[in-house]
Design a protein around this motif. Structure first.
Motif, PDB file in Angstrom:
ATOM      1  N   HIS A  26      44.321  41.051  48.830  1.00 20.52           N
ATOM      2  CA  HIS A  26      44.905  39.945  48.074  1.00 20.52           C
ATOM      3  C   HIS A  26      45.879  40.457  47.002  1.00 20.52           C
ATOM      4  CE1 HIS A  26      43.972  35.676  46.360  1.00 20.52           C
ATOM      5  NE2 HIS A  26      45.251  35.877  46.569  1.00 20.52           N
ATOM      6  N   HIS A  77      49.595  34.106  40.885  1.00 24.26           N
ATOM      7  CA  HIS A  77      48.549  35.123  41.109  1.00 24.26           C
ATOM      8  C   HIS A  77      48.170  35.834  39.814  1.00 24.26           C
ATOM      9  CE1 HIS A  77      49.220  34.681  45.491  1.00 24.26           C
ATOM     10  NE2 HIS A  77      47.968  35.095  45.558  1.00 24.26           N
ATOM     11  N   TRP A 125      46.885  25.756  45.673  1.00 21.53           N
ATOM     12  CA  TRP A 125      46.193  26.136  44.451  1.00 21.53           C
ATOM     13  C   TRP A 125      45.537  24.915  43.841  1.00 21.53           C
ATOM     14  CZ3 TRP A 125      46.762  31.280  42.814  1.00 21.53           C
ATOM     15  CH2 TRP A 125      47.745  32.022  43.477  1.00 21.53           C
ATOM     16  N   ASP A 159      42.931  30.069  43.668  1.00 21.37           N
ATOM     17  CA  ASP A 159      43.777  30.258  44.848  1.00 21.37           C
ATOM     18  C   ASP A 159      42.970  29.815  46.060  1.00 21.37           C
ATOM     19  OD1 ASP A 159      45.293  31.266  46.966  1.00 21.37           O
ATOM     20  OD2 ASP A 159      45.690  33.193  45.987  1.00 21.37           O
ATOM     21  N   HIS A 163      44.180  33.539  52.636  1.00 21.58           N
ATOM     22  CA  HIS A 163      44.117  34.983  52.330  1.00 21.58           C
ATOM     23  C   HIS A 163      43.178  35.269  51.151  1.00 21.58           C
ATOM     24  CE1 HIS A 163      47.921  34.433  49.595  1.00 21.58           C
ATOM     25  NE2 HIS A 163      46.877  34.557  48.825  1.00 21.58           N
TER      26      HIS A 163
HETATM   27 FE    FE Z   1      46.736  34.389  46.930  1.00 20.86          FE
END
Ligand code: FE
Length: 198
Positions: A26, A77, A125, A159, A163
């Motif tokens: 990630h 992120h 998100w 998130d 992934h």
């Molecule tokens: Fe991510």
């Protein structure tokens, strides 16, 4: 040129709630991958010397859509990592009061957050934000969409791109949400809540 953002903890710091392997992919592949891509796509554009925040706020649509997507993913992120800690403390009394007012209780808040997180279709998100009017709301932001684009103060984010959880939880996004509550950095969230009332 945007520098590589740092992870604010060791790759194995959040185990067993978020594995080292997840963070290797990630952070090292996805997050740093967005930085590599962004630096490629801003070359010889008006964004070449801009800060990350400026790029997220100003890029959108047309030739700058890939620029926005990569920049916003970097910013989102970094915010997400700051929301995580193995020793994140507790929500402040002020924040608890605001959560109780809006969602009846901390459990009510967590239940609503989970519902919104599991229902988000596709990639995105889930944000706890404070509106300009001071109200706490939980919002789904799709793909790379970012609160920097809106008149809200971001407090907390999860998130929910695949992934983020596929290595640890396969297709079960709800387990990803459950694990998240064990590693929320409430001290960071408390600070965001404080800053939003200035
Ligand atoms: Fe991510």
């Amino acid at each position: 040129m945007i520098e590589d953002p740092k992870l604010p903890f060791e790759l194995d710091a959040l185990e067993p709630h978020m594995s080292k392997e997840t963070l290797e992919f990630h952070y090292e592949k996805h997050h740093l991958g967005y930085v590599k891509n962004l630096n490629k796509v801003i070359k010889r554009t008006r964004f070449e010397d801009s800060s990350l925040e400026e790029i997220v706020e100003k890029a959108a649509g047309g030739f700058s859509q890939p620029i926005f997507n990569n920049a916003a993913q970097i910013w989102n992120h970094t915010f997400f990592w700051n929301c995580l800690s193995a020793e994140g403390g507790e929500p402040s009394d002020e924040l608890k009061e605001a959560i109780d007012k809006q969602f009846k209780s901390m459990d009510g808040f967590k239940k609503k957050f989970k519902g919104i997180a599991t229902k988000l279709f596709g990639s995105g998100w889930v944000w706890l934000v404070q509106t300009a009017g001071g109200v706490l709301t939980i919002e789904q932001f799709h793909n790379a969409d970012s609160p920097l684009k809106r008149d809200v103060t971001p407090l907390l984010v999860l998130d929910v791109w695949e992934h983020a959880y596929y290595i640890d939880h396969r297709n079960d996004r709800s387990k990803h949400v459950d694990a998240f509550w064990n590693i929320v950095n409430w001290e960071f969230v408390n600070g965001n809540y404080g800053s939003s009332k200035d």
